[in-house]
Design an enzyme around this catalytic site. Structure first.
Site, mmCIF file in Angstrom:
data_model
loop_
_atom_site.group_PDB
_atom_site.id
_atom_site.type_symbol
_atom_site.label_atom_id
_atom_site.label_comp_id
_atom_site.label_asym_id
_atom_site.label_seq_id
_atom_site.Cartn_x
_atom_site.Cartn_y
_atom_site.Cartn_z
ATOM 1 N N GLY A 11 -63.329 34.483 52.592
ATOM 2 C CA GLY A 11 -62.613 34.905 51.383
ATOM 3 C C GLY A 11 -61.411 35.766 51.745
ATOM 4 O O GLY A 11 -61.545 36.690 52.540
ATOM 5 N N ARG A 72 -62.636 27.628 54.907
ATOM 6 C CA ARG A 72 -64.051 27.597 55.252
ATOM 7 C C ARG A 72 -64.225 26.337 56.103
ATOM 8 O O ARG A 72 -63.530 25.350 55.886
ATOM 9 C CB ARG A 72 -64.904 27.587 53.984
ATOM 10 C CG ARG A 72 -64.693 28.896 53.205
ATOM 11 C CD ARG A 72 -65.847 29.279 52.314
ATOM 12 N NE ARG A 72 -65.912 30.727 52.135
ATOM 13 C CZ ARG A 72 -65.312 31.403 51.148
ATOM 14 N NH1 ARG A 72 -64.582 30.794 50.254
ATOM 15 N NH2 ARG A 72 -65.468 32.705 51.063
ATOM 16 N N ASP A 103 -68.896 38.684 56.550
ATOM 17 C CA ASP A 103 -70.188 38.310 57.141
ATOM 18 C C ASP A 103 -70.208 36.968 57.861
ATOM 19 O O ASP A 103 -70.622 36.874 59.011
ATOM 20 C CB ASP A 103 -71.172 38.159 55.967
ATOM 21 C CG ASP A 103 -72.208 39.227 55.983
ATOM 22 O OD1 ASP A 103 -72.222 39.989 56.938
ATOM 23 O OD2 ASP A 103 -73.004 39.262 55.026
ATOM 24 N N THR A 126 -62.719 41.988 53.283
ATOM 25 C CA THR A 126 -63.378 41.385 52.115
ATOM 26 C C THR A 126 -63.261 42.340 50.931
ATOM 27 O O THR A 126 -63.426 43.552 51.110
ATOM 28 C CB THR A 126 -64.873 41.056 52.376
ATOM 29 O OG1 THR A 126 -65.533 40.864 51.120
ATOM 30 C CG2 THR A 126 -65.605 42.173 53.098
ATOM 31 N N ASP A 128 -65.295 42.693 48.650
ATOM 32 C CA ASP A 128 -66.622 43.094 48.148
ATOM 33 C C ASP A 128 -67.157 44.422 48.676
ATOM 34 O O ASP A 128 -68.098 44.980 48.111
ATOM 35 C CB ASP A 128 -67.646 42.003 48.471
ATOM 36 C CG ASP A 128 -67.366 40.737 47.699
ATOM 37 O OD1 ASP A 128 -66.924 40.842 46.545
ATOM 38 O OD2 ASP A 128 -67.571 39.631 48.249
ATOM 39 N N ASP A 130 -69.105 45.009 51.060
ATOM 40 C CA ASP A 130 -70.551 44.969 51.296
ATOM 41 C C ASP A 130 -70.928 44.982 52.776
ATOM 42 O O ASP A 130 -72.089 44.797 53.112
ATOM 43 C CB ASP A 130 -71.152 43.727 50.611
ATOM 44 C CG ASP A 130 -70.457 42.448 51.028
ATOM 45 O OD1 ASP A 130 -69.410 42.521 51.703
ATOM 46 O OD2 ASP A 130 -70.949 41.372 50.669
ATOM 47 N N ARG A 172 -71.069 38.756 43.936
ATOM 48 C CA ARG A 172 -72.234 37.877 43.794
ATOM 49 C C ARG A 172 -73.508 38.576 44.239
ATOM 50 O O ARG A 172 -74.555 38.432 43.644
ATOM 51 C CB ARG A 172 -72.015 36.598 44.621
ATOM 52 C CG ARG A 172 -71.969 35.365 43.744
ATOM 53 C CD ARG A 172 -71.663 34.140 44.555
ATOM 54 N NE ARG A 172 -70.239 34.020 44.783
ATOM 55 C CZ ARG A 172 -69.676 33.465 45.859
ATOM 56 N NH1 ARG A 172 -70.431 33.005 46.833
ATOM 57 N NH2 ARG A 172 -68.380 33.369 45.963
HETATM 58 P P1 ADP Z 1 -66.789 35.455 54.901
HETATM 59 O O1 ADP Z 1 -66.329 35.639 56.307
HETATM 60 O O2 ADP Z 1 -65.802 35.977 53.903
HETATM 61 O O3 ADP Z 1 -68.206 35.935 54.691
HETATM 62 P P2 ADP Z 1 -67.785 32.659 54.807
HETATM 63 O O4 ADP Z 1 -69.196 33.043 54.609
HETATM 64 O O5 ADP Z 1 -67.223 31.562 53.990
HETATM 65 O O6 ADP Z 1 -66.772 33.883 54.589
HETATM 66 O O7 ADP Z 1 -67.596 32.285 56.349
HETATM 67 C C1 ADP Z 1 -66.358 31.902 56.862
HETATM 68 C C2 ADP Z 1 -66.546 30.844 57.920
HETATM 69 O O8 ADP Z 1 -67.318 31.383 59.012
HETATM 70 C C3 ADP Z 1 -67.321 29.606 57.498
HETATM 71 O O9 ADP Z 1 -66.541 28.649 56.802
HETATM 72 C C4 ADP Z 1 -67.781 29.050 58.832
HETATM 73 O O10 ADP Z 1 -66.741 28.334 59.468
HETATM 74 C C5 ADP Z 1 -68.053 30.342 59.619
HETATM 75 N N1 ADP Z 1 -69.500 30.628 59.547
HETATM 76 C C6 ADP Z 1 -70.197 31.148 58.509
HETATM 77 N N2 ADP Z 1 -71.518 31.193 58.765
HETATM 78 C C7 ADP Z 1 -71.675 30.660 60.008
HETATM 79 C C8 ADP Z 1 -72.810 30.385 60.847
HETATM 80 N N3 ADP Z 1 -74.067 30.666 60.459
HETATM 81 N N4 ADP Z 1 -72.572 29.829 62.060
HETATM 82 C C9 ADP Z 1 -71.321 29.551 62.473
HETATM 83 N N5 ADP Z 1 -70.227 29.751 61.723
HETATM 84 C C10 ADP Z 1 -70.372 30.300 60.509
#
Ligand code: ADP
Length: 323
Positions: A11, A72, A103, A126, A128, A130, A172
């Protein structure tokens, strides 16, 4: 270390550009080359890289969004996807990486580091707030200010028509935006996912307000509240209490955009710069944070596993001030 990569992922948040700028300028100060990785892990996998120097980050500190774009990427969740990304990074000569995201981004970074030996330092970006391991994340202050500005406007019209407004804000899993902005706008109630929502108690409070001839009421609802989003909560309240003309506003994506606040610009600048200095000092696989005004480092493992706890004192304060 001769070359570092930098990317934004997940995000987007206001202040990410200020962070990129600080990464590039600090690296150049130390005569380290910088490779900009476009569209997060999606661009990393495709070798979508651009060379960056001090002038590539001119005039961006005040801009929302991210000049490196975010995305993503499902393929990065697979070992094969990460192997492809590692191959691209190695052929570009990237040794260290600054990952700006949340995260999910740090989970991906942890795997990339474990499997392919890169040194990675994360900067928490982020809205959020969090993430465990920092008092504030990049973008949170701006998002809160955006909500406050919007709700002040809603309050004007709510007051003119004696209306009850349910305003849904982002969050969320966490109520940080709701809590801080709710206190900032003097909300009559703040509903967050971290605490159970009792509709009858909310109605009692509104009833008391009505008896005191309160002309308007604003309820801030975090999108992930256990009683549902703003529409669901409004329905539940209206079913038992319909004295006010009721409206619902979902603020949505406007909370992600806009020029970063001064606080976010400074936070992002500090974090970006500290992340580069940490890489050069040999640190790896940690998230930079600022706790009680001190720069800290939290291993990705911990930052991902734990969650920032909502401030109980602020929750209590909100309750007292809205009686
Ligand atoms: P944020 O970093 O804001 O939490 P996302 O949860 O969408 O955003 O994660 C961003 C990107 O990080 C994902 O699209 C994916 O490419 C990578 N990612 C997230 N979770 C995993 C995971 N368990 N293993 C490997 N890559 C991950």
């Amino acid at each position: 270390m001769k070359k570092i990569g930098v990317f934004t992922s997940g995000g987007d948040a206001p202040g990410m550009n200020a962070c990129i700028r600080a990464v590039v300028r600090t690296a150049r100060f130390h005569e380290v080359e910088v490779c900009g990785i476009l569209r997060g892990y999606a661009g990393m996998l495709q070798g979508d890289f651009i060379p960056m120097d001090s002038s590539s980050v001119s005039n961006i500190i005040q801009r929302g969004g991210t000049i490196l774009k975010s995305a993503r990427c499902e393929a990065f969740k697979t070992k094969a996807g990460r192997a492809k990304a590692a191959e691209e990074l190695k052929s570009e000569g990237v040794e260290g990486i600054v990952a700006i995201g949340g995260d999910g981004t740090f989970t991906g970074a942890k795997f990339l580091a474990q499997e392919h030996g890169f040194s990675i330092v994360g900067a928490p970006g982020t809205i959020d707030n969090d993430l465990y391991g920092t008092d504030y994340t990049i973008g949170y202050d701006t998002a809160v200010n955006t909500v406050v500005e919007a709700v002040d406007k809603i309050r004007d019209t709510a007051d003119a028509h004696d209306r009850l407004f349910f305003v849904e804000v982002m969050g969320r899993d966490a109520g940080f935006i709701a809590l801080r902005s709710g206190i900032g706008v003097g909300a009559e109630a703040i509903l967050v996912p971290e605490t159970e929502t009792y509709i009858d108690q909310l109605i009692d409070k509104l009833q008391r307000g009505w008896e005191r001839q309160k002309s308007s009421s604003i309820i801030i609802v975090a999108e992930g509240d256990d009683a549902g989003g703003a529409y669901a909560v409004a329905e539940k309240v209206k079913a038992k209490f319909d004295y006010y003309d009721t409206r619902v506003t979902v603020l949505g994506h406007l909370q992600r955009g806009g020029s970063p606040s001064a606080a976010d610009r400074v936070l992002a600048s500090q974090m970006g710069s500290e992340a580069v200095k940490a890489l050069l000092a040999g640190r790896k696989n940690e998230m930079v944070g600022i706790i009680n005004r001190k720069v800290t480092f939290t291993p990705f493992e911990q930052a991902i596993k734990h969650h920032q706890k909502i401030n109980q004192e602020l929750l209590n304060l909100a309750e007292v001030l809205s009686l």
